[in-house]
Design an enzyme around this catalytic site. Sequence first.
Site, PDB file in Angstrom:
ATOM      1  CB  ILE A  30     101.149  17.562  78.409  1.00 34.39           C
ATOM      2  CG1 ILE A  30      99.785  16.849  78.407  1.00 34.39           C
ATOM      3  CG2 ILE A  30     101.404  18.256  77.069  1.00 34.39           C
ATOM      4  CD1 ILE A  30      98.598  17.782  78.241  1.00 34.39           C
ATOM      5  N   GLY A  31     102.062  14.802  80.389  1.00 29.34           N
ATOM      6  CA  GLY A  31     101.911  14.307  81.755  1.00 29.34           C
ATOM      7  C   GLY A  31     102.191  12.823  81.850  1.00 29.34           C
ATOM      8  N   GLY A  33     101.721   9.549  84.840  1.00 32.69           N
ATOM      9  CA  GLY A  33     101.293   9.114  86.166  1.00 32.69           C
ATOM     10  C   GLY A  33     101.279   7.609  86.253  1.00 32.69           C
ATOM     11  N   GLY A  34     100.772   7.096  87.386  1.00 31.62           N
ATOM     12  CA  GLY A  34     100.722   5.657  87.577  1.00 31.62           C
ATOM     13  C   GLY A  34      99.818   4.961  86.583  1.00 31.62           C
ATOM     14  N   GLY A  36      99.502   5.883  83.329  1.00 31.75           N
ATOM     15  CA  GLY A  36     100.030   5.953  81.976  1.00 31.75           C
ATOM     16  C   GLY A  36     100.434   7.376  81.629  1.00 31.75           C
ATOM     17  CE  LYS A  37     105.207   7.449  78.409  1.00 31.01           C
ATOM     18  NZ  LYS A  37     106.155   7.288  77.271  1.00 31.01           N
ATOM     19  CB  VAL A  38      98.214  13.213  80.040  1.00 28.46           C
ATOM     20  CG1 VAL A  38      97.208  14.214  79.452  1.00 28.46           C
ATOM     21  CG2 VAL A  38      97.597  12.482  81.215  1.00 28.46           C
ATOM     22  CE  LYS A  52      93.635  10.417  83.328  1.00 29.47           C
ATOM     23  NZ  LYS A  52      92.856  10.189  84.598  1.00 29.47           N
ATOM     24  CG  ASP A 150      93.842  10.606  94.077  1.00 30.81           C
ATOM     25  OD1 ASP A 150      94.561  10.883  95.073  1.00 30.81           O
ATOM     26  OD2 ASP A 150      94.321  10.303  92.970  1.00 30.81           O
TER      27      ASP A 150
END
Length: 335
Positions: A30-31, A33-34, A36-38, A52, A150
């Site tokens: 479902i996601g 990013g820098g 890895g994956k979610v 995550k 962040d």
Amino acid sequence: MSSIEELKHLQISLQDISDATNNFAKENCIGLGGYGKVYKGESEKYGTIAVKRLSRNREEHSQGDREFKTEIALLSNYKHENIATLLGYCDEDGEKILVYKHESQGSLDKHLKSADLTWTQRLKICLDAAHGLKYLHHDVAPEHRTMHRDVKSANILLDENWKAKISDFGLSKEGPANVHSSFVISNACGTLGYIDPEYFYSGKLTPKSDVFSFGVVLFEVLCGRPAYVKVDRQFFFSWVQKHYKRQTLNTIIHSSLLEHSNLGSLLRFSTIAYQCLMNGEERPTMKKVIEQLQKALDHQLAPSRPWSHDDDYAALHQRQSRCVFPVKLLFFTLI
């Protein structure tokens, strides 16, 4: 801050996580990013979870072992309704995985453009996130405070009732509390478009650095567009600052909000958002931000006429500033 050795009770086996995500099935991702994956998963013990999974290739992601441990140590101690809930972690067979309570509406950035997200809902989401940041800056402990580093709409999660929760604490830093003008020297990090320029160039990190980033988020919510996309070859925050000073915000506010928003609410919201982007010492604390956002919500819920396309924004902006904002802030409102 707890050490990871003290948090063994939060360990979740790799097998349990694999079972919950159907062995990290592609359709459960479902996601991305820098880091890895979610993945979304279903756990007999925890219910619906968000997993995550940090990339195993350490050269491909921005969060390493230190950030992994930081997030576990911080979130295991943070108990607040506007902070993401860490359920556990896995550090097994080369895998580094963080497991959270799944928030069904996803992240705020996915909803910025939505015409279905009303101004009242947007105000409540911003208030929730502001309460989460106030907790970090003032209430985590009497001897220290936490700077998130962040803050962005992608790191604000929304549950089934649209309650907002601050997430992603891998870059966070702790600093001393109750010390006037205290700061932490660190390498500037975060996401371009949201980073406080003063922090970026000086390396001096203070809670006001988060306040700047939150001001960017407030304008994202107001304009219905993400800050990471440059406008007219300039950063989003520079673009909205120019419109605020020119008193032409009505030309860039999300079109669906203009017809259903209270004028006083929009003006108070935009003013506190702009103040968040001012020079560091002039920025409000998160306590002040909450106070003004609450008043913006109160204006919205009070019986009053909505914005009209026939309104003269500059004249209304000045009149509203004189009526509802402290004299001390009037100069910043009218420049």
